[in-house]
Design an enzyme around this catalytic site. Sequence first.
Site, short mmCIF file in Angstrom:
data_model
loop_
_atom_site.label_atom_id
_atom_site.label_comp_id
_atom_site.label_asym_id
_atom_site.label_seq_id
_atom_site.Cartn_x
_atom_site.Cartn_y
_atom_site.Cartn_z
CB ALA A 14 -0.97 -0.01 1.18
CE1 TYR A 155 -0.43 -9.75 -11.39
CE2 TYR A 155 -2.06 -9.99 -13.13
CZ TYR A 155 -1.57 -9.31 -12.03
OH TYR A 155 -2.23 -8.20 -11.58
CB ALA A 158 -0.58 -15.90 -8.76
CE LYS A 159 -3.26 -10.37 -8.95
NZ LYS A 159 -3.18 -9.85 -7.57
P1 NAP Z 1 2.05 -1.33 -7.82
O1 NAP Z 1 1.80 0.11 -8.09
O2 NAP Z 1 3.21 -1.99 -8.49
O3 NAP Z 1 2.14 -1.53 -6.23
C1 NAP Z 1 2.40 -2.78 -5.68
C2 NAP Z 1 3.03 -2.61 -4.33
O4 NAP Z 1 3.26 -3.91 -3.77
C3 NAP Z 1 4.40 -1.90 -4.39
O5 NAP Z 1 4.46 -0.90 -3.42
C4 NAP Z 1 5.36 -3.05 -4.09
O6 NAP Z 1 6.55 -2.65 -3.44
C5 NAP Z 1 4.54 -3.92 -3.16
N1 NAP Z 1 5.10 -5.26 -3.03
C6 NAP Z 1 5.65 -6.03 -4.01
N2 NAP Z 1 6.10 -7.19 -3.50
C7 NAP Z 1 5.85 -7.15 -2.18
C8 NAP Z 1 6.10 -8.05 -1.10
N3 NAP Z 1 6.72 -9.23 -1.30
N4 NAP Z 1 5.71 -7.70 0.16
C9 NAP Z 1 5.10 -6.51 0.37
N5 NAP Z 1 4.83 -5.63 -0.60
C10 NAP Z 1 5.21 -5.92 -1.86
O7 NAP Z 1 0.78 -2.24 -8.22
P2 NAP Z 1 -0.79 -1.89 -8.36
O8 NAP Z 1 -1.05 -1.66 -9.80
O9 NAP Z 1 -1.19 -0.90 -7.35
O10 NAP Z 1 -1.40 -3.33 -8.03
C11 NAP Z 1 -1.88 -3.68 -6.73
C12 NAP Z 1 -2.55 -5.05 -6.82
O11 NAP Z 1 -3.59 -5.00 -7.80
C13 NAP Z 1 -1.62 -6.17 -7.26
O12 NAP Z 1 -1.96 -7.36 -6.59
C14 NAP Z 1 -1.92 -6.30 -8.74
O13 NAP Z 1 -1.60 -7.59 -9.22
C15 NAP Z 1 -3.41 -6.04 -8.74
N6 NAP Z 1 -3.95 -5.61 -10.03
C16 NAP Z 1 -3.52 -4.46 -10.63
C17 NAP Z 1 -4.06 -4.08 -11.85
C18 NAP Z 1 -3.66 -2.82 -12.54
O14 NAP Z 1 -4.13 -2.61 -13.68
N7 NAP Z 1 -2.83 -1.96 -11.96
C19 NAP Z 1 -5.03 -4.88 -12.46
C20 NAP Z 1 -5.43 -6.06 -11.83
C21 NAP Z 1 -4.90 -6.40 -10.60
P3 NAP Z 1 7.91 -2.35 -4.28
O15 NAP Z 1 7.64 -1.13 -5.03
O16 NAP Z 1 8.95 -2.19 -3.21
O17 NAP Z 1 8.13 -3.55 -5.17
#
Ligand code: NAP
Length: 256
Positions: A14, A155, A158-159
């Site tokens: 977050a 991915y 996992a999802k």
């Molecule tokens: P994001 O901007 O890349 O943010 C993800 C966050 O998770 C980053 O702060 C990252 O930290 C942290 N993280 C990664 N590995 C971790 C770990 N092992 N332990 C704790 N924190 C960790 O991604 P987002 O787009 O907001 O996505 C959030 C969620 O929504 C994810 O599960 C993603 O798969 C899902 N999602 C996103 C989309 C989309 O279009 N954006 C669509 C479908 C689903 P670091 O920066 O240090 O790596």
Amino acid sequence: MGRFDGRVAVITGAARGIGFGTATRFAEEGASVAIVDLDESAAAEAAAKLPLTEGAKAIGVGANVSDSASVEAGIERVVAELGGIHILVNNAGITRDNLLFKMTEDDWDLVMGVHLKGAFLMTKAAQKHFVEQKYGKIVNISSISALGNRGQANYSAAKMGIQGLTRTLGIELGPFGINTNAVAPGFIATEMTDATAARLKLDVDEFRRLNAEANPVKRVGFPADIAAAVCFLASDEASYITGQTLYVDGGITLGT
Ligand code: NAP
């Protein structure tokens, strides 16, 4: 009166993106919030920006969701510093996209480790507290990629695994006053999708425009769109809903 007055919400990954958007909404509606992310200082910085209501607190917790010792220490710290835990959002995520023949074992393990094992470990650590108090809300972040997406075997697996986990925990934890649901986002404008644009050698705005055109509502999603769905599922208004996955995707999975 906010929907989450007196509640403690833990959101993984977050420090930015969807997780930060969701943490912001919980804070606006009265919750105390723990921002869990890999980098403790980024988590603390994000926590300091939350629009807390009177009496609520926020902390940043550095933890790796795929490491059990780190997860257990993180949850215990939340309980000690915020006085309990009521809501868990398993949002932390990474991508390591590649076609199957080029996907390495490390790409597979890393993605499964963060999304699926991470949700398992975090939920296991939180459920002790949820069962004891006979109250808990779990919201897992899946994706439309669960339905299949070229270059995302790891991915996608996992999802979809998260959706199976959600259904099973709905069955197991329901009798203890715990609701478990999932939100499956479509294209959301975050650093994750900006990184995909870069990998595809596309300009970020052009990539967003193409993704907006692809769905019936003709716009991309934003973290606030996902936050609204997560907060509904984590609220007491949704106490008769469990084991479900809500697609928040502008209708892209409806087909044409
Ligand atoms: P994001 O901007 O890349 O943010 C993800 C966050 O998770 C980053 O702060 C990252 O930290 C942290 N993280 C990664 N590995 C971790 C770990 N092992 N332990 C704790 N924190 C960790 O991604 P987002 O787009 O907001 O996505 C959030 C969620 O929504 C994810 O599960 C993603 O798969 C899902 N999602 C996103 C989309 C989309 O279009 N954006 C669509 C479908 C689903 P670091 O920066 O240090 O790596």
